[in-house]
Design a protein around this motif. Structure first.
Motif, PDB file in Angstrom:
ATOM      1  N   GLU A   1       0.298   5.623  -0.856  1.00  0.00           N
ATOM      2  CA  GLU A   1      -0.378   6.817  -1.357  1.00  0.00           C
ATOM      3  C   GLU A   1      -1.686   6.492  -2.083  1.00  0.00           C
ATOM      4  O   GLU A   1      -1.912   6.911  -3.209  1.00  0.00           O
ATOM      5  CB  GLU A   1       0.571   7.617  -2.237  1.00  0.00           C
ATOM      6  CG  GLU A   1       1.813   8.070  -1.489  1.00  0.00           C
ATOM      7  CD  GLU A   1       2.812   8.784  -2.363  1.00  0.00           C
ATOM      8  OE1 GLU A   1       2.516   9.055  -3.543  1.00  0.00           O
ATOM      9  OE2 GLU A   1       3.909   9.067  -1.860  1.00  0.00           O
TER      10      GLU A   1
ATOM     11  N   SER B   1      -2.765   3.739  -3.341  1.00  0.00           N
ATOM     12  CA  SER B   1      -2.687   2.703  -4.365  1.00  0.00           C
ATOM     13  C   SER B   1      -2.207   1.396  -3.718  1.00  0.00           C
ATOM     14  O   SER B   1      -1.448   1.423  -2.759  1.00  0.00           O
ATOM     15  CB  SER B   1      -1.711   3.146  -5.450  1.00  0.00           C
ATOM     16  OG  SER B   1      -1.759   2.289  -6.541  1.00  0.00           O
ATOM     17  N   THR B   2      -2.672   0.267  -4.264  1.00  0.00           N
ATOM     18  CA  THR B   2      -2.300  -1.031  -3.717  1.00  0.00           C
ATOM     19  C   THR B   2      -1.907  -1.985  -4.838  1.00  0.00           C
ATOM     20  O   THR B   2      -2.553  -2.024  -5.880  1.00  0.00           O
ATOM     21  CB  THR B   2      -3.467  -1.656  -2.921  1.00  0.00           C
ATOM     22  OG1 THR B   2      -3.830  -0.774  -1.866  1.00  0.00           O
ATOM     23  CG2 THR B   2      -3.089  -3.000  -2.336  1.00  0.00           C
ATOM     24  N   ALA B   3      -0.839  -2.732  -4.604  1.00  0.00           N
ATOM     25  CA  ALA B   3      -0.438  -3.809  -5.513  1.00  0.00           C
ATOM     26  C   ALA B   3      -0.454  -5.106  -4.716  1.00  0.00           C
ATOM     27  O   ALA B   3      -0.104  -5.123  -3.536  1.00  0.00           O
ATOM     28  CB  ALA B   3       0.953  -3.538  -6.068  1.00  0.00           C
TER      29      ALA B   3
ATOM     30  N   HIS C   1       0.853  -1.187   0.000  1.00  0.00           N
ATOM     31  CA  HIS C   1       0.000   0.000   0.000  1.00  0.00           C
ATOM     32  C   HIS C   1       0.888   1.237   0.000  1.00  0.00           C
ATOM     33  O   HIS C   1       1.812   1.339   0.809  1.00  0.00           O
ATOM     34  CB  HIS C   1      -0.888   0.039   1.247  1.00  0.00           C
ATOM     35  CG  HIS C   1      -1.689  -1.198   1.458  1.00  0.00           C
ATOM     36  ND1 HIS C   1      -2.865  -1.444   0.787  1.00  0.00           N
ATOM     37  CD2 HIS C   1      -1.479  -2.282   2.254  1.00  0.00           C
ATOM     38  CE1 HIS C   1      -3.352  -2.620   1.173  1.00  0.00           C
ATOM     39  NE2 HIS C   1      -2.524  -3.144   2.060  1.00  0.00           N
TER      40      HIS C   1
ATOM     41  N   THR D   1       4.370  -2.077  -8.897  1.00  0.00           N
ATOM     42  CA  THR D   1       3.980  -1.650  -7.559  1.00  0.00           C
ATOM     43  C   THR D   1       3.847  -0.129  -7.567  1.00  0.00           C
ATOM     44  O   THR D   1       4.387   0.536  -8.464  1.00  0.00           O
ATOM     45  CB  THR D   1       5.012  -2.052  -6.483  1.00  0.00           C
ATOM     46  OG1 THR D   1       6.141  -1.191  -6.558  1.00  0.00           O
ATOM     47  CG2 THR D   1       5.434  -3.506  -6.617  1.00  0.00           C
ATOM     48  N   PRO D   2       3.171   0.459  -6.588  1.00  0.00           N
ATOM     49  CA  PRO D   2       3.046   1.917  -6.529  1.00  0.00           C
ATOM     50  C   PRO D   2       4.380   2.643  -6.342  1.00  0.00           C
ATOM     51  O   PRO D   2       4.479   3.840  -6.603  1.00  0.00           O
ATOM     52  CB  PRO D   2       2.148   2.162  -5.314  1.00  0.00           C
ATOM     53  CG  PRO D   2       1.477   0.878  -5.028  1.00  0.00           C
ATOM     54  CD  PRO D   2       2.375  -0.189  -5.548  1.00  0.00           C
TER      55      PRO D   2
END
Length: 153
Positions: A92, A94-96, A90, A114-115
């Protein structure tokens, strides 16, 4: 309820521990360790050692639910080796997510989207000396950056 044998030492009892009602269960052992003493321990941990910025955080999920985690140490279920978990990054808003298998010794993998950009990571499994944990046996999985040093130019 703990059964006590004739020597005065009890058998370990497997318990499930939850951080909250929406989370997955971690495996915890309760052991009778002397007169009126119980020792609670978690035999398997996942430790984040990749050094993310403060705006990014990792979470390990089991069956779609987050496992108990504090300060980068995640408590794992019983019989977790060679099982697949979902690693969530996780940052900012956004999630990967990526599936990872907890190895018997070590494993490396690339996480390209990833972010915070692409990552090359390694999971290393190590046993913890019981004398450092008041006699409890534990196994830890370290998540580290994968670093390769070479003298080739």
């Amino acid at each position: 309820k703990i059964r006590v044998d004739h020597s005065g030492l009890g058998e370990a009892v497997e318990l499930s521990a939850f951080h909250n009602s929406r989370g997955a269960a971690a495996g915890v052992l309760a052991e009778f360790s002397g007169s009126f003493q119980l020792r609670f321990s978690c035999p398997h941990w996942f430790v984040d050692r990749i050094g993310l910025s403060r705006s990014a955080r990792l979470a390990l999920h089991h069956r779609g639910r987050p496992l108990p985690c504090t300060s980068g140490v995640t408590l794992l279920p019983h019989s977790c080796q060679e099982k697949t978990y979902s690693l969530h990054l996780h940052s900012e808003g956004s999630t990967a997510c990526r599936n990872v298998k907890l190895p018997l010794t070590w494993n490396s993998f690339s996480w390209t989207k990833t972010p915070i950009g692409p990552l090359k990571l390694c999971i290393q499994a190590e046993s913890v000396n019981p004398s450092t944990l008041l006699g409890a046996s534990s196994h830890v999985f370290f998540l580290r950056p994968w670093l390769v040093l070479s003298n080739a130019s």
